[in-house]
Motif scaffolding. Structure first.
Motif, PDB file in Angstrom:
ATOM      1  N   ILE A 108     -42.561 -17.453   8.698  1.00 55.18           N
ATOM      2  CA  ILE A 108     -43.647 -17.916   8.186  1.00 55.18           C
ATOM      3  C   ILE A 108     -44.089 -17.631   6.887  1.00 55.18           C
ATOM      4  O   ILE A 108     -44.549 -18.054   5.869  1.00 55.18           O
ATOM      5  CB  ILE A 108     -44.910 -17.510   9.106  1.00 55.18           C
ATOM      6  N   THR A 109     -43.889 -16.281   6.599  1.00 55.59           N
ATOM      7  CA  THR A 109     -44.073 -15.808   5.381  1.00 55.59           C
ATOM      8  C   THR A 109     -43.015 -15.457   4.395  1.00 55.59           C
ATOM      9  O   THR A 109     -41.695 -15.467   4.987  1.00 55.59           O
ATOM     10  CB  THR A 109     -44.722 -14.255   5.488  1.00 55.59           C
ATOM     11  N   VAL A 110     -43.060 -15.034   3.212  1.00 54.92           N
ATOM     12  CA  VAL A 110     -41.772 -14.964   2.223  1.00 54.92           C
ATOM     13  C   VAL A 110     -41.153 -13.779   2.690  1.00 54.92           C
ATOM     14  O   VAL A 110     -39.933 -13.730   2.747  1.00 54.92           O
ATOM     15  CB  VAL A 110     -42.406 -14.814   0.812  1.00 54.92           C
ATOM     16  N   LEU A 131     -34.203  -4.486  -1.115  1.00 56.24           N
ATOM     17  CA  LEU A 131     -33.575  -5.670  -1.439  1.00 56.24           C
ATOM     18  C   LEU A 131     -34.472  -6.786  -1.936  1.00 56.24           C
ATOM     19  O   LEU A 131     -33.990  -7.567  -2.471  1.00 56.24           O
ATOM     20  CB  LEU A 131     -32.255  -6.051  -0.341  1.00 56.24           C
ATOM     21  N   ILE A 132     -35.574  -7.016  -0.676  1.00 55.91           N
ATOM     22  CA  ILE A 132     -36.460  -8.074  -0.905  1.00 55.91           C
ATOM     23  C   ILE A 132     -37.110  -7.826  -2.454  1.00 55.91           C
ATOM     24  O   ILE A 132     -37.517  -8.881  -3.008  1.00 55.91           O
ATOM     25  CB  ILE A 132     -37.596  -7.910   0.120  1.00 55.91           C
ATOM     26  N   THR A 133     -37.468  -6.771  -2.538  1.00 55.05           N
ATOM     27  CA  THR A 133     -38.208  -6.462  -3.865  1.00 55.05           C
ATOM     28  C   THR A 133     -37.599  -6.814  -4.968  1.00 55.05           C
ATOM     29  O   THR A 133     -37.956  -7.449  -6.023  1.00 55.05           O
ATOM     30  CB  THR A 133     -38.530  -4.912  -3.917  1.00 55.05           C
ATOM     31  N   GLU A 134     -36.215  -6.437  -4.925  1.00 51.43           N
ATOM     32  CA  GLU A 134     -35.198  -6.955  -6.121  1.00 51.43           C
ATOM     33  C   GLU A 134     -34.943  -8.306  -6.282  1.00 51.43           C
ATOM     34  O   GLU A 134     -35.103  -8.945  -7.434  1.00 51.43           O
ATOM     35  CB  GLU A 134     -33.780  -6.240  -5.893  1.00 51.43           C
ATOM     36  N   VAL A 135     -34.982  -9.049  -5.246  1.00 47.08           N
ATOM     37  CA  VAL A 135     -34.724 -10.349  -5.410  1.00 47.08           C
ATOM     38  C   VAL A 135     -35.991 -11.048  -5.815  1.00 47.08           C
ATOM     39  O   VAL A 135     -35.898 -12.235  -6.500  1.00 47.08           O
ATOM     40  CB  VAL A 135     -34.048 -11.172  -4.077  1.00 47.08           C
ATOM     41  N   LEU A 136     -36.992 -10.881  -5.309  1.00 47.61           N
ATOM     42  CA  LEU A 136     -38.288 -11.382  -5.680  1.00 47.61           C
ATOM     43  C   LEU A 136     -38.494 -11.418  -7.179  1.00 47.61           C
ATOM     44  O   LEU A 136     -39.105 -11.995  -7.840  1.00 47.61           O
ATOM     45  CB  LEU A 136     -39.540 -10.794  -4.870  1.00 47.61           C
ATOM     46  N   HIS A 137     -38.151 -10.135  -7.601  1.00 51.26           N
ATOM     47  CA  HIS A 137     -38.341  -9.911  -9.044  1.00 51.26           C
ATOM     48  C   HIS A 137     -37.344 -10.725  -9.817  1.00 51.26           C
ATOM     49  O   HIS A 137     -37.755 -11.227 -10.921  1.00 51.26           O
ATOM     50  CB  HIS A 137     -37.970  -8.299  -9.426  1.00 51.26           C
ATOM     51  N   LEU A 138     -36.046 -10.962  -9.299  1.00 53.98           N
ATOM     52  CA  LEU A 138     -35.117 -11.735  -9.988  1.00 53.98           C
ATOM     53  C   LEU A 138     -35.636 -13.211 -10.138  1.00 53.98           C
ATOM     54  O   LEU A 138     -35.231 -13.729 -11.110  1.00 53.98           O
ATOM     55  CB  LEU A 138     -33.855 -11.618  -9.138  1.00 53.98           C
ATOM     56  N   LEU A 152     -47.361 -22.429  -0.357  1.00 55.71           N
ATOM     57  CA  LEU A 152     -46.765 -22.574  -1.650  1.00 55.71           C
ATOM     58  C   LEU A 152     -46.767 -23.805  -1.919  1.00 55.71           C
ATOM     59  O   LEU A 152     -46.612 -24.654  -1.299  1.00 55.71           O
ATOM     60  CB  LEU A 152     -45.353 -21.487  -1.504  1.00 55.71           C
ATOM     61  N   SER A 153     -46.677 -23.862  -3.528  1.00 54.00           N
ATOM     62  CA  SER A 153     -46.281 -25.113  -3.967  1.00 54.00           C
ATOM     63  C   SER A 153     -44.637 -25.476  -3.874  1.00 54.00           C
ATOM     64  O   SER A 153     -43.871 -24.682  -3.380  1.00 54.00           O
ATOM     65  CB  SER A 153     -46.529 -25.051  -5.706  1.00 54.00           C
ATOM     66  N   GLY A 154     -44.210 -26.809  -4.361  1.00 55.15           N
ATOM     67  CA  GLY A 154     -43.014 -27.013  -4.019  1.00 55.15           C
ATOM     68  C   GLY A 154     -41.993 -26.148  -5.163  1.00 55.15           C
ATOM     69  O   GLY A 154     -40.959 -25.910  -4.510  1.00 55.15           O
ATOM     70  N   GLY A 155     -42.481 -25.862  -6.319  1.00 60.29           N
ATOM     71  CA  GLY A 155     -41.719 -25.176  -7.016  1.00 60.29           C
ATOM     72  C   GLY A 155     -41.192 -23.640  -6.493  1.00 60.29           C
ATOM     73  O   GLY A 155     -40.332 -22.903  -6.743  1.00 60.29           O
ATOM     74  N   GLN A 156     -42.298 -23.128  -6.196  1.00 58.20           N
ATOM     75  CA  GLN A 156     -42.467 -21.596  -5.505  1.00 58.20           C
ATOM     76  C   GLN A 156     -41.716 -21.531  -4.225  1.00 58.20           C
ATOM     77  O   GLN A 156     -40.994 -20.716  -4.098  1.00 58.20           O
ATOM     78  CB  GLN A 156     -44.067 -21.181  -5.127  1.00 58.20           C
ATOM     79  N   LYS A 157     -41.690 -22.630  -3.443  1.00 59.17           N
ATOM     80  CA  LYS A 157     -40.657 -22.812  -2.216  1.00 59.17           C
ATOM     81  C   LYS A 157     -39.331 -22.662  -2.790  1.00 59.17           C
ATOM     82  O   LYS A 157     -38.523 -22.111  -2.060  1.00 59.17           O
ATOM     83  CB  LYS A 157     -41.019 -23.951  -1.431  1.00 59.17           C
ATOM     84  N   GLN A 158     -39.045 -23.614  -3.758  1.00 62.39           N
ATOM     85  CA  GLN A 158     -37.731 -23.683  -4.251  1.00 62.39           C
ATOM     86  C   GLN A 158     -36.999 -22.200  -4.682  1.00 62.39           C
ATOM     87  O   GLN A 158     -36.019 -21.897  -4.539  1.00 62.39           O
ATOM     88  CB  GLN A 158     -37.673 -24.611  -5.482  1.00 62.39           C
ATOM     89  N   LYS A 159     -37.933 -21.240  -5.308  1.00 61.85           N
ATOM     90  CA  LYS A 159     -37.633 -20.114  -5.620  1.00 61.85           C
ATOM     91  C   LYS A 159     -37.509 -19.243  -4.556  1.00 61.85           C
ATOM     92  O   LYS A 159     -36.664 -18.287  -4.455  1.00 61.85           O
ATOM     93  CB  LYS A 159     -38.801 -19.542  -6.609  1.00 61.85           C
ATOM     94  N   VAL A 160     -38.224 -19.354  -3.627  1.00 62.02           N
ATOM     95  CA  VAL A 160     -38.001 -18.578  -2.123  1.00 62.02           C
ATOM     96  C   VAL A 160     -36.644 -18.998  -1.757  1.00 62.02           C
ATOM     97  O   VAL A 160     -35.996 -18.077  -1.048  1.00 62.02           O
ATOM     98  CB  VAL A 160     -38.998 -18.599  -1.376  1.00 62.02           C
ATOM     99  N   LEU A 162     -33.848 -20.001  -3.157  1.00 61.69           N
ATOM    100  CA  LEU A 162     -33.051 -19.262  -4.060  1.00 61.69           C
ATOM    101  C   LEU A 162     -32.912 -17.871  -3.900  1.00 61.69           C
ATOM    102  O   LEU A 162     -31.771 -17.316  -3.389  1.00 61.69           O
ATOM    103  CB  LEU A 162     -33.377 -19.561  -5.628  1.00 61.69           C
ATOM    104  N   ALA A 163     -33.965 -17.250  -3.593  1.00 60.14           N
ATOM    105  CA  ALA A 163     -33.943 -15.813  -3.448  1.00 60.14           C
ATOM    106  C   ALA A 163     -33.153 -15.367  -1.818  1.00 60.14           C
ATOM    107  O   ALA A 163     -32.445 -14.660  -1.810  1.00 60.14           O
ATOM    108  CB  ALA A 163     -35.345 -15.099  -3.134  1.00 60.14           C
ATOM    109  N   ALA A 164     -33.418 -16.301  -0.963  1.00 61.12           N
ATOM    110  CA  ALA A 164     -32.851 -16.186   0.405  1.00 61.12           C
ATOM    111  C   ALA A 164     -31.364 -16.500   0.181  1.00 61.12           C
ATOM    112  O   ALA A 164     -30.516 -15.608   0.869  1.00 61.12           O
ATOM    113  CB  ALA A 164     -33.383 -17.249   1.544  1.00 61.12           C
ATOM    114  N   VAL A 165     -30.962 -17.512  -0.556  1.00 58.78           N
ATOM    115  CA  VAL A 165     -29.422 -17.473  -0.836  1.00 58.78           C
ATOM    116  C   VAL A 165     -28.902 -16.402  -1.448  1.00 58.78           C
ATOM    117  O   VAL A 165     -27.870 -16.090  -1.224  1.00 58.78           O
ATOM    118  CB  VAL A 165     -29.078 -18.974  -1.408  1.00 58.78           C
TER     119      VAL A 165
END
Length: 526
Positions: A108-110, A131-138, A152-160, A162-165
């Motif tokens: 449900i959450t980032v 690690l989560i802090t680091e990747v969210l900063h990236l 989140l917006s579509g673009g924000q979801k795309q960044k999340v 990417l962070a997961a990958v």
């Protein structure tokens, strides 16, 4: 173009590989042969529906196991057949950021989504927060750690996504149209981010994109899948687009900076907005979501027959405003008038006959089991005769290149095909106003041009068109652009004037269209 890396043993090898969803004698793509190398960036081009996304899912081992698919030939990763790896191992080594980021979220959450990824890697709980802090900063999402993903917006979801990958630390990163939902400036930032990460971590990248303008400096090699499902080109990036210009044109593939040639087709006329007055009026509109203001004091008037672009950065509220215009959402304050009458006073069936809406996510509007049924659903409600219904549906399927898929489930189509179907379902008759949320997302050059021709003919016949889009080349064709920023409309006027306002463009994370950018020194408009 980046310097080509010296060849070594391939990281991934595709050998005589074919894939079909049911019958291998009718493959989506066939007998593919190519290699991907370490620390190399490869661009994969092809017409919409040519199988690019399906190929990506085959490369990391998700297909054919997760669908009713069949294959022939082999795929080798680091010299070993991917079928010989334990379940889930290749999926981590070859990470994908999907065309639709929502399809890869489980939590449900980032923060929970990223923690879930780390749990799958068996990372100790004590290390997760760091690690989560680091990747969210990236990826520039530090302030969204506790947010719910669906907000989140579509673009924000795309960044999340990417962070997961990135948390998987893959050796090969596959990006399936990763910037399609991003505003123009975020697109550039995303590509620069990928470039920095690739230099730092030295992973290989396979990029699937329709419009490659901003990727060209990062690319080493280019692969082209033809409409017949075979590899047409496997070559270095040096002078690629000049060398294969005719082939790319035949395949309906965008070439850098040819976008305006695609959109400004010869069928475009000079249709002017009608003098009939205002078809849509918004007065003092305010909308909040969970006590957070999304839009505030919006006042707009739209004429009969106008072509309007609704633009702004990710999360500016464009899709929300479009849904309010359509009566799919109700404002907290203010009013939306359609033909002089408040939307809340319209009977739903009468409103939908005169107003069409195409969602940002095509799947949100699919309600039947076949393409044909989807196209004829509204016609049946309106008591159209079976003969006329069949004729209209056949015409639409031909126009949108869906005739081979009339009995397919809409959810089984490619991303581009889903988009075309969602648009086609709105054109069974001619409404007075059509509202589109990113209608050209996932489309190749040929189908984009055909869609814009249809839009232009509708406009010439008096239909009002409103586009939410991140494509500034399309914005340049409209009568007026409306720019959303900080909950308000901060610009309302002709696009030509907008492109001259550099400070406003910077503030709203927009860029001029490609034909302007290619005529100035790099960085002037960024």
């Amino acid at each position: 173009m980046r310097k080509v890396q010296p060849k070594q043993n391939p990281l991934l090898k595709v050998d005589q590989f074919s894939f079909a969803y049911e019958n291998i004698n009718k493959p989506l793509f066939k007998e593919l042969n190519f290699c991907l190398y370490e620390n190399e960036v490869t661009l994969l081009l092809g017409a919409s529906g040519s199988g690019k996304s399906s190929l990506a899912l085959c490369l990391n081992g998700l297909y054919p196991d997760t669908v009713e698919g069949v294959t022939s030939g082999q795929i080798y990763y680091e010299g070993k057949n991917i079928s010989d790896y334990p379940k889930g191992e290749v999926n981590q080594q070859i990470g994908i950021v999907f065309q639709d980021p929502e399809s890869q979220f489980c939590m449900i959450t980032v923060e929970d989504e990223l923690a879930f990824t780390l749990e799958n890697r068996k990372v100790p709980t004590s290390r997760m927060s760091e690690l989560i802090t680091e990747v969210l900063h990236l990826v520039g999402m530090e302030n969204f750690r506790t947010r719910k993903i669906h907000e989140l917006s579509g673009g924000q979801k795309q960044k999340v996504a990417l962070a997961a990958v990135l948390l998987l630390e893959p050796k090969l990163l596959i990006l399936d149209e990763p910037t399609a939902n991003l505003d123009p400036y975020s697109t550039l930032e995303f590509i620069k981010l990928i470039e920095r990460l690739q230099k730092k971590r030295h992973f290989s990248i396979l990029v699937i994109e329709h419009q490659s303008n901003d990727w060209t400096e990062l690319i080493n090699r280019v692969l082209v899948i033809g409409q017949d499902g075979t590899i047409k080109v496997d070559d270095t990036s040096d002078n690629f687009f000049q060398k294969y210009q005719q082939l790319l044109s035949n395949e309906g593939i965008f070439q850098p900076h040819d976008v305006m040639d695609i959109y400004r087709c010869q069928d475009y006329g000079t249709a002017s907005p009608s003098e009939k007055g205002w078809i849509l009026t918004i007065e003092h509109l305010r909308y909040t979501r969970k006590e957070q203001a999304i839009l505030n004091n919006i006042n707009l008037k739209i004429r009969y027959g106008e072509f309007i672009a609704l633009i702004g950065e990710n999360g500016a509220g464009k899709s929300t405003l479009l849904q309010l215009m359509a009566g799919l959402l109700l404002p907290d304050e203010g009013e939306v008038l359609f033909k002089g009458q408040s939307l809340i006073c319209w009977k739903e069936n009468e409103l939908r006959k005169q107003m069409g809406y195409v969602f940002q996510n095509p799947e949100h509007q699919f309600i039947t089991d076949t393409v044909y049924d989807e196209l004829t659903f509204a016609m049946k409600l309106n008591n159209i005769s079976k003969t006329d219904m069949k004729e209209i549906a056949s015409t639409l399927m031909t126009q949108f290149h869906l005739e081979k898929h009339q009995y397919d489930n809409p959810f089984s189509l490619s991303g581009g095909q889903k988009r075309r179907l969602s648009v086609a379902t709105m054109l069974d008759e001619t409404p007075d106003i059509l509202l589109f949320d990113e209608p050209t997302f996932g489309q190749d050059a040929k189908t984009t041009q055909e869609l814009m021709k249809m839009i232009w003919k509708l406009k010439q016949n008096g239909t009002t068109i409103i586009f939410v889009t991140h494509d500034m080349d399309i914005v340049d064709l409209t009568d007026r652009a409306m720019v959303l920023h900080n909950q308000e409309v901060i610009y309302e006027g002709v696009p030509e004037t907008l492109w001259q306002q550099e400070e406003l463009l910077k503030k709203t994370r927009l860029r001029p269209p490609s034909w302007i950018r290619k005529n100035v020194e790099s960085g002037v408009f960024l």
